[in-house]
Design an enzyme around this catalytic site. Structure first.
Site, short mmCIF file in Angstrom:
data_model
loop_
_atom_site.label_atom_id
_atom_site.label_comp_id
_atom_site.label_asym_id
_atom_site.label_seq_id
_atom_site.Cartn_x
_atom_site.Cartn_y
_atom_site.Cartn_z
N THR A 79 0.86 -1.18 0.00
CA THR A 79 0.00 0.00 0.00
C THR A 79 0.90 1.23 0.00
O THR A 79 1.66 1.45 0.95
CB THR A 79 -0.90 -0.02 1.25
N PHE A 117 -6.31 -6.25 -1.44
CA PHE A 117 -7.47 -5.98 -0.58
C PHE A 117 -7.79 -7.14 0.37
O PHE A 117 -8.84 -7.16 0.99
CB PHE A 117 -8.70 -5.66 -1.44
N LEU A 118 -6.90 -8.13 0.44
CA LEU A 118 -7.21 -9.29 1.29
C LEU A 118 -7.34 -8.87 2.75
O LEU A 118 -6.75 -7.89 3.19
CB LEU A 118 -6.13 -10.38 1.14
N GLU A 177 -6.81 -10.20 6.65
CA GLU A 177 -6.22 -11.26 7.46
C GLU A 177 -7.36 -12.05 8.10
O GLU A 177 -8.38 -11.49 8.48
CB GLU A 177 -5.30 -10.65 8.54
N LYS A 196 -6.71 2.12 -3.04
CA LYS A 196 -6.45 1.35 -1.82
C LYS A 196 -6.63 2.22 -0.56
O LYS A 196 -7.29 1.82 0.40
CB LYS A 196 -5.03 0.78 -1.87
N PHE A 207 -19.45 -3.92 8.67
CA PHE A 207 -18.65 -2.82 9.24
C PHE A 207 -19.47 -1.86 10.07
O PHE A 207 -19.16 -0.67 10.15
CB PHE A 207 -17.89 -2.08 8.13
N CYS A 246 -3.11 -2.11 8.96
CA CYS A 246 -3.49 -1.34 7.77
C CYS A 246 -4.28 -0.08 8.08
O CYS A 246 -3.83 1.02 7.74
CB CYS A 246 -4.29 -2.23 6.82
#
Ligand SMILES: NC(=O)c1ccc[n+]([C@@H]2O[C@H](COP(=O)([O-])OP(=O)(O)OC[C@H]3O[C@@H](n4cnc5c(N)ncnc54)[C@H](O)[C@@H]3O)[C@@H](O)[C@H]2O)c1
Length: 437
Positions: free
Chosen positions: A121, A150-151, A153, A205, A250, A261
């Site tokens: 990023t 964009f994965l 964890e 991103k 979210f 991130c």
């Protein structure tokens, strides 16, 4: 295709393994010798669900190998992925020294055309900087592509194998065709590969992560307001989440966003805006609110004990910044521990995967329990910092028998208000009524 992946962390190892899974020959390179040694001995160095099966299968098939030698890794590679750290520098901007350092080295190493793909990023304009760093010493043609990752964890393998979309920033037709061929097996369900210019890809991103951090922060603000107005944030969340324009995801309030991130990416985007004279006010608020939110549960604890935590023992469930990972970077649990220790309390903790990483930082400042029940022995209160599945339906009878007092501070709203009332707990959560017995 022959592929090199430089940087074998959460992103690099998943990228390399999943690309090997679709038949490519992948060499992963890292400067961390211990990590390379572990992987060469067949050990996955991180906890990521489902990664081990693919990892072992592809090593066995000879499609996935590891080295600490960059030249050896890239010699026959058509594509070179950079999955290097971009931590925040002192001023909050992304530290590009890892990415540009490797770009510098690549210039003198590569001997034939390569597509160099930046998966880290990075701020807008980095593709140009990487191009310049490689070009300084390069004696052959190459292209730079921005391909942000964009994965998530905890779901990384699934996210990589079936991405919602693949974003590719390049102005080179040759690189575009190579990348399209590589990603074809991953988008068979029709999810798009979105081609754009490098700058737009880089900003995509940061925009995605900052938007998600803002959504979480908005809900945390609503939760705090719910407590003052006597509303229940869970009801409000369900009420607004059923609107397609808002969406259900979210919207869960908690003790602030963390991880490797969101905090650094929001900060870096704010810094980028600052550098071009744009006052990105929302981001400043998001960062300030999140700082406060990380300690909201500590405020509740202190209030409950009249600011006197000396000698109190807290059982802390969860250390990872979120469930299903061993990643503790910017984990809210660490901030809570720091405050509890500072106030003279003791902490006994359990996390299914992240204890070894915390031990490296905190050593014996806290106690590590073998399971989540053991952590409760003689505790004055339970604090929940990470919503691991196994904490959701515990044996409350056992909890009561182990603890000194029936007191829970829940930063993740795992239990129902009625359930806690029926069980006779003191129960403080986020954005909901505090249950007092
Ligand atoms: N972790 C995530 O969920 C995630 C998701 C999307 C994007 N990203 C971004 O991807 C990038 C990598 O993140 P990560 O979480 O995988 O980081 P990480 O710290 O887990 O891994 C980085 C790896 O790079 C290695 N490394 C450092 N310098 C090197 C060098 N000169 N040569 C070879 N290897 C070197 C480190 O030893 C480490 O193993 C960051 O820019 C991050 O923002 C991360």
């Amino acid at each position: 295709m022959n592929i090199a992946v430089v940087g074998t962390g959460y992103v690099g190892l998943v990228t390399g393994t999943c690309l090997a899974e679709t038949g490519n020959n992948v060499i992963c390179v890292d400067i961390n010798e211990e990590k390379i040694k572990k992987m060469q001995q067949g050990e996955v160095p991180i906890y990521e669900p489902h990664l081990d099966v693919l990892f072992h299968r592809n090593i066995k098939a000879g499609r996935l190998t590891f080295t600490k030698n960059l030249a050896e890794a890239v010699e026959n590679a058509k594509i070179i992925f950079l999955a290097l750290p971009t931590p925040p520098g002192e001023d909050g901007s992304a530290d590009l020294s890892y990415v540009l350092g490797v770009a510098n080295d690549l210039g003198s190493i590569i001997k034939d055309y390569k597509v160099i793909v930046d998966k880290s990023t990075v701020p807008v304009g980095t593709a140009e900087k990487v191009h310049a760093a490689v070009a300084k010493n390069a004696k052959c043609e190459f292209d730079i592509v921005s391909n942000p990752e964009f994965l998530r964890e905890g779901y990384a393998v699934d996210d990589f194998m079936k991405p919602d979309r693949v974003v590719v920033g390049t102005t080179s037709e040759k690189a575009k065709n190579t990348i399209e061929e590589l990603y074809k097996p991953f988008v068979r369900q029709g999810n798009p590969i979105i081609f754009m210019d490098e700058r737009s890809a880089e900003l995509t991103k940061y925009a995605a992560n900052s938007f998600l951090a803002t959504k979480i922060t908005f809900m945390n603000e609503i939760a705090n307001l719910c407590e003052k107005l006597g509303a229940d944030v869970d009801m409000v969340r369900i009420g607004i989440g059923s609107d397609d324009r808002i969406g259900k995801r979210f919207l869960f309030p908690g003790i602030g966003y963390g991880g490797s991130c969101f905090p650094k990416d929001v900060q870096a985007l704010a810094k980028s805006a600052d550098e071009v004279g744009y006052d990105f006010k929302i981001l400043d608020s998001v960062m300030a609110i999140n700082e406060k939110q990380k300690l909201v549960i500590v405020d509740k604890i202190k209030k409950h004990y009249n600011n006197n935590l000396t000698g109190k023992v807290f059982a802390l469930w969860g250390l990872a910044f979120k469930p299903d990972t061993d990643d503790i970077r910017e984990a809210p649990a660490l901030y809570i521990i720091e405050e509890l220790l500072k106030a003279g309390a003791a902490v006994v903790t359990h996390d299914p995967e992240a204890m070894a990483n915390v031990k490296k930082i905190l050593g014996d400042k806290i106690t590590y329990a073998n399971d989540h029940y053991e952590a409760l022995k003689g505790a004055d209160a339970l604090v929940i910092a990470t919503e691991w599945g196994l904490f959701r339906t515990p044996d409350f009878g056992k909890i009561v028998s182990l603890m000194k007092s029936k007191t829970i501070f829940d930063g993740r709203n795992l239990y129902g208000i009625k359930q806690m009332k029926d069980l006779g707990f003191y129960y403080a959560s986020i954005g909901r009524e505090t249950v007092i017995f």
